[in-house]
Design a protein around this motif. Structure first.
Motif, PDB file in Angstrom:
ATOM      1  N   ARG A   5       0.856  -1.189   0.000  1.00 32.59           N
ATOM      2  CA  ARG A   5       0.000   0.000   0.000  1.00 32.59           C
ATOM      3  C   ARG A   5       0.885   1.230   0.000  1.00 32.59           C
ATOM      4  O   ARG A   5       1.870   1.289   0.713  1.00 32.59           O
ATOM      5  CB  ARG A   5      -0.897   0.021   1.230  1.00 32.59           C
ATOM      6  CG  ARG A   5      -1.901  -1.085   1.235  1.00 32.59           C
ATOM      7  CD  ARG A   5      -2.855  -0.839   2.381  1.00 32.59           C
ATOM      8  NE  ARG A   5      -3.727  -1.963   2.556  1.00 32.59           N
ATOM      9  CZ  ARG A   5      -4.928  -2.058   2.024  1.00 32.59           C
ATOM     10  NH1 ARG A   5      -5.396  -1.108   1.279  1.00 32.59           N
ATOM     11  NH2 ARG A   5      -5.675  -3.109   2.242  1.00 32.59           N
ATOM     12  N   ARG A   6       0.493   2.200  -0.787  1.00 33.92           N
ATOM     13  CA  ARG A   6       1.225   3.448  -0.824  1.00 33.92           C
ATOM     14  C   ARG A   6       0.277   4.575  -0.484  1.00 33.92           C
ATOM     15  O   ARG A   6      -0.904   4.505  -0.769  1.00 33.92           O
ATOM     16  CB  ARG A   6       1.803   3.705  -2.218  1.00 33.92           C
ATOM     17  CG  ARG A   6       2.834   2.689  -2.620  1.00 33.92           C
ATOM     18  CD  ARG A   6       3.385   2.988  -3.969  1.00 33.92           C
ATOM     19  NE  ARG A   6       2.301   3.005  -4.942  1.00 33.92           N
ATOM     20  CZ  ARG A   6       2.362   3.597  -6.119  1.00 33.92           C
ATOM     21  NH1 ARG A   6       3.445   4.213  -6.491  1.00 33.92           N
ATOM     22  NH2 ARG A   6       1.334   3.575  -6.948  1.00 33.92           N
ATOM     23  N   THR A   7       0.823   5.605   0.112  1.00 32.30           N
ATOM     24  CA  THR A   7       0.040   6.775   0.447  1.00 32.30           C
ATOM     25  C   THR A   7       0.827   7.998   0.023  1.00 32.30           C
ATOM     26  O   THR A   7       2.035   8.055   0.223  1.00 32.30           O
ATOM     27  CB  THR A   7      -0.237   6.837   1.960  1.00 32.30           C
ATOM     28  OG1 THR A   7      -0.929   5.659   2.320  1.00 32.30           O
ATOM     29  CG2 THR A   7      -1.066   8.046   2.305  1.00 32.30           C
ATOM     30  N   SER A   8       0.156   8.944  -0.562  1.00 33.95           N
ATOM     31  CA  SER A   8       0.795  10.169  -1.011  1.00 33.95           C
ATOM     32  C   SER A   8       0.330  11.312  -0.120  1.00 33.95           C
ATOM     33  O   SER A   8      -0.862  11.500   0.072  1.00 33.95           O
ATOM     34  CB  SER A   8       0.381  10.433  -2.461  1.00 33.95           C
ATOM     35  OG  SER A   8       0.780  11.714  -2.858  1.00 33.95           O
ATOM     36  N   SER A  10       0.772  15.463   0.348  1.00 32.93           N
ATOM     37  CA  SER A  10       1.262  16.680  -0.291  1.00 32.93           C
ATOM     38  C   SER A  10       1.522  17.735   0.765  1.00 32.93           C
ATOM     39  O   SER A  10       0.749  17.891   1.685  1.00 32.93           O
ATOM     40  CB  SER A  10       0.217  17.228  -1.262  1.00 32.93           C
ATOM     41  OG  SER A  10      -0.123  16.261  -2.205  1.00 32.93           O
ATOM     42  N   SER A  69     -15.157  10.638   0.057  1.00 32.90           N
ATOM     43  CA  SER A  69     -14.411   9.510  -0.488  1.00 32.90           C
ATOM     44  C   SER A  69     -15.175   8.219  -0.225  1.00 32.90           C
ATOM     45  O   SER A  69     -15.720   8.018   0.856  1.00 32.90           O
ATOM     46  CB  SER A  69     -13.018   9.417   0.142  1.00 32.90           C
ATOM     47  OG  SER A  69     -12.270   8.363  -0.438  1.00 32.90           O
ATOM     48  N   ASP A  71     -14.921   3.889  -0.491  1.00 40.68           N
ATOM     49  CA  ASP A  71     -14.042   2.736  -0.699  1.00 40.68           C
ATOM     50  C   ASP A  71     -14.802   1.585  -1.343  1.00 40.68           C
ATOM     51  O   ASP A  71     -14.239   0.517  -1.582  1.00 40.68           O
ATOM     52  CB  ASP A  71     -13.323   2.316   0.583  1.00 40.68           C
ATOM     53  CG  ASP A  71     -14.239   1.811   1.670  1.00 40.68           C
ATOM     54  OD1 ASP A  71     -15.452   2.065   1.596  1.00 40.68           O
ATOM     55  OD2 ASP A  71     -13.738   1.169   2.609  1.00 40.68           O
ATOM     56  N   SER A 117      -9.552  10.232   2.269  1.00 37.72           N
ATOM     57  CA  SER A 117      -9.227   9.339   1.161  1.00 37.72           C
ATOM     58  C   SER A 117      -9.288   7.904   1.652  1.00 37.72           C
ATOM     59  O   SER A 117      -8.721   7.571   2.695  1.00 37.72           O
ATOM     60  CB  SER A 117      -7.824   9.651   0.624  1.00 37.72           C
ATOM     61  OG  SER A 117      -7.523   8.819  -0.487  1.00 37.72           O
ATOM     62  N   LYS A 119      -9.324   3.587   0.399  1.00 36.89           N
ATOM     63  CA  LYS A 119      -9.163   2.532  -0.603  1.00 36.89           C
ATOM     64  C   LYS A 119      -9.035   1.204   0.128  1.00 36.89           C
ATOM     65  O   LYS A 119      -8.190   1.063   1.009  1.00 36.89           O
ATOM     66  CB  LYS A 119      -7.943   2.766  -1.480  1.00 36.89           C
ATOM     67  CG  LYS A 119      -7.839   1.702  -2.563  1.00 36.89           C
ATOM     68  CD  LYS A 119      -6.810   2.010  -3.579  1.00 36.89           C
ATOM     69  CE  LYS A 119      -6.870   0.899  -4.621  1.00 36.89           C
ATOM     70  NZ  LYS A 119      -5.990   1.140  -5.696  1.00 36.89           N
ATOM     71  N   LEU A 159      -3.654  10.886  -0.307  1.00 36.23           N
ATOM     72  CA  LEU A 159      -4.349   9.984  -1.222  1.00 36.23           C
ATOM     73  C   LEU A 159      -3.973   8.544  -0.886  1.00 36.23           C
ATOM     74  O   LEU A 159      -2.796   8.198  -0.923  1.00 36.23           O
ATOM     75  CB  LEU A 159      -3.972  10.308  -2.662  1.00 36.23           C
ATOM     76  CG  LEU A 159      -4.601   9.452  -3.754  1.00 36.23           C
ATOM     77  CD1 LEU A 159      -6.110   9.632  -3.746  1.00 36.23           C
ATOM     78  CD2 LEU A 159      -4.020   9.838  -5.103  1.00 36.23           C
ATOM     79  N   ALA A 160      -4.952   7.725  -0.551  1.00 42.06           N
ATOM     80  CA  ALA A 160      -4.714   6.312  -0.325  1.00 42.06           C
ATOM     81  C   ALA A 160      -4.578   5.647  -1.678  1.00 42.06           C
ATOM     82  O   ALA A 160      -5.442   5.781  -2.531  1.00 42.06           O
ATOM     83  CB  ALA A 160      -5.881   5.690   0.461  1.00 42.06           C
ATOM     84  N   LEU A 161      -3.469   4.945  -1.891  1.00 43.32           N
ATOM     85  CA  LEU A 161      -3.215   4.310  -3.189  1.00 43.32           C
ATOM     86  C   LEU A 161      -3.292   2.810  -3.095  1.00 43.32           C
ATOM     87  O   LEU A 161      -3.013   2.227  -2.130  1.00 43.32           O
ATOM     88  CB  LEU A 161      -1.823   4.712  -3.704  1.00 43.32           C
ATOM     89  CG  LEU A 161      -1.597   6.205  -3.862  1.00 43.32           C
ATOM     90  CD1 LEU A 161      -0.150   6.492  -4.208  1.00 43.32           C
ATOM     91  CD2 LEU A 161      -2.492   6.765  -4.952  1.00 43.32           C
TER      92      LEU A 161
END
Length: 161
Positions: A5-8, A10, A69, A71, A117, A119, A159-161
């Motif tokens: 899992r990746r999270t962005s 900013s 958001s 899911d 966010s 996911k 952002l949940a990726l």
């Protein structure tokens, strides 16, 4: 092999953010003025039909909603001013107020939740004053993620990726 899992997240400094906003608003205003003059007096049937596709939905608070958001097609969250936080399980037809168990009521109302966010059951909520909350169980429990005051600028998105 477990899924990665990746999270962005900013970040922006206030001065760079202000300059970008000014530039964007100036360019947008000029473009909007030209567009308005070129379409003055003409009605577009497509836009009239599109507005009929929308309907107003009641939310359990009167504060400004900042983000939404989902899911899944039916499960989602909205966040907003003065600690506004609500959940839906029917695709947004109805919303139930929620709170964060790790924030007391007086503390929660002081936050402006700006970004949510989700996911696959993992979710993030970003608020001001700077606050980052995380869930791995679809919102049943939330963990407060400490952010260092030494970070440059303030977080502006996640952002949940």
């Amino acid at each position: 092999r477990p899924a990665c899992r990746r999270t962005s997240l900013s970040m922006s400094s206030e001065s760079a953010s202000e300059e970008d906003r000014r530039s964007f608003v100036s360019k947008s205003a000029a473009s909007a003025g030209v567009a308005a003059l070129s379409t003055l007096g003409t009605a577009t049937p497509a836009s009239a039909a599109a507005t009929k596709q929308w309907k107003q939905v009641k939310v359990p608070f009167e504060d400004t909603v900042y983000d939404i958001s989902f899911d899944s097609p039916t499960h989602g969250y909205i966040v907003g001013a003065r600690g506004a936080f609500a959940e839906t399980s029917d695709g947004g037809q109805t919303w139930e107020p929620r709170s964060f168990s790790n924030l007391d009521a007086e503390e929660e109302i002081s936050y402006r939740f700006q970004v949510v966010s989700f996911k696959d059951g993992e979710g993030w909520v970003l608020g001001k004053p700077t606050l980052l909350l995380h869930t791995k169980d679809g919102g049943k429990s939330w963990e407060r993620i400490p952010l260092s005051p030494k970070l440059p600028g303030e977080p502006t998105g996640i952002l949940a990726l």
